[in-house]
Enzyme design. Structure first.
Site, PDB file in Angstrom:
ATOM      1  N   ASP A  88       0.818  -1.205   0.000  1.00 29.25           N
ATOM      2  CA  ASP A  88       0.000   0.000   0.000  1.00 29.25           C
ATOM      3  C   ASP A  88       0.857   1.262   0.000  1.00 29.25           C
ATOM      4  OD1 ASP A  88      -2.314  -1.443  -0.008  1.00 29.25           O
ATOM      5  OD2 ASP A  88      -2.790  -1.146   2.110  1.00 29.25           O
ATOM      6  N   ASP A  89       0.188   2.389  -0.230  1.00 24.78           N
ATOM      7  CA  ASP A  89       0.797   3.722  -0.113  1.00 24.78           C
ATOM      8  C   ASP A  89       1.841   4.019  -1.178  1.00 24.78           C
ATOM      9  OD1 ASP A  89       0.833   3.391   3.506  1.00 24.78           O
ATOM     10  OD2 ASP A  89      -0.792   3.966   2.153  1.00 24.78           O
TER      11      ASP A  89
END
Length: 305
Positions: free
Chosen positions: A13-14
């Site tokens: 993620d991110d």
């Protein structure tokens, strides 16, 4: 190999949060430890992350974000139930609490999610580009995959790095282009012969690399990218901002001279290379196979370079 008990997707993620995070994510993907990423379209490094995803063919999804940072949709222009007094999202717990209290305007949630999806599609251009070509009936496009361009030592380091980056992007486009029914020539030449580097010898050499390993009697198709012409003279020309340095360069005239000189034509004839147009690639000749039934009338040359 026995059938696995489980098939696991490892999503980082991110992606797009910051360059250091992205560097580690790419490292993990290249090591085989991560199999996909989710992109934050409001991250500080979103654009460079999208480029990394294209370059390394990283499976990428949208990291929908309603809790951190600034919005990308209409909410950024004024008051919104999604934002605090400073114009930032409410935070993970703050958003949950606002939803639980009935303080979140659901149409504003939809607007923000639609805006993030729109940004996601714009950032990951290749699938969108392929969809657009398919929607307008375009069947033939350019895919700049030039064999051996990384070993062309006559290219200056920046030019060679650019050519390799273009080739990596083109490789990432193979899957999406194929899934949308797009076609391209068997080979591409032109990254190694651009501008001052164009000569009959180098064009012939690039085509020879393409022909290596080709079975006797088999006819390949190829495209030579060229940018010939008389150099532009400011302020005339360009695409709304006047002509750029590339178009004003003497190298445009150099390419024109090389392409029109008898030397190149003679070398191509000696090498068994016949010039043709894209329409000819779908024209059936005695003893030749037809590449496919589609016509090439709606042709578009994308600007991947």
């Amino acid at each position: 190999m026995s059938r696995p008990r489980m098939r696991l997707v490892v999503t980082a993620d991110d992606f797009g949060y910051c360059p250091r995070r992205d560097e580690g994510i790419v490292e993990a993907f290249l090591a085989g430890a991560v199999t996909s990423v989710s992109l934050l379209v409001n991250g500080a490094a979103t654009e460079s992350a999208a480029e990394l995803a294209r370059r390394h063919s990283i499976p990428t999804g949208l990291h929908a974000n309603l809790s951190e940072g600034r919005p990308v949709g209409p909410a950024r222009r004024g008051a919104s139930s999604l934002l605090g007094p400073e114009g930032f999202f409410l935070g993970k717990m703050g958003f949950r609490e606002a939803v639980a209290a009935g303080d979140v305007d659901l149409p504003q949630v939809r607007e923000e999610l639609e805006a993030q999806l729109s940004c996601f599609r714009e950032l990951l251009v290749i699938p969108v580009f392929a969809e657009a070509l398919q929607a307008y009936g375009v069947r033939f496009t350019r895919l700049p995959l030039e064999r051996g361009v990384g070993g062309c030592t006559w290219l200056e380091a920046p030019a060679r790095a650019f050519a390799c980056a273009v080739e990596r992007d083109a490789r990432a486009a193979v899957g999406p282009f194929s899934r949308h029914g797009l076609r391209w020539t068997d080979a591409f030449v032109g990254l190694s012969t651009c501008g001052r580097h164009m000569s009959a010898h180098r064009v012939s050499g690039a085509l020879a690399r393409v022909l290596e390993g080709t079975l006797a009697g088999h006819t390949l198709t190829a495209e030579l990218m060229a940018h010939p012409g008389y150099p532009s003279v400011p302020p005339t020309g360009g695409c709304g901002e006047g002509p750029d340095a590339f178009s004003c360069s003497w190298e445009r005239l150099h390419e024109l001279r090389v392409l029109t000189a008898p030397t190149l034509r003679a070398q191509l004839a000696q090498d068994g290379v016949q010039l043709c147009a894209l329409d000819d690639l779908d024209s059936k000749r005695p003893g030749e196979e037809v590449p496919c039934e589609a016509t090439l009338e709606p042709f578009l040359e994308p600007s991947l370079l």
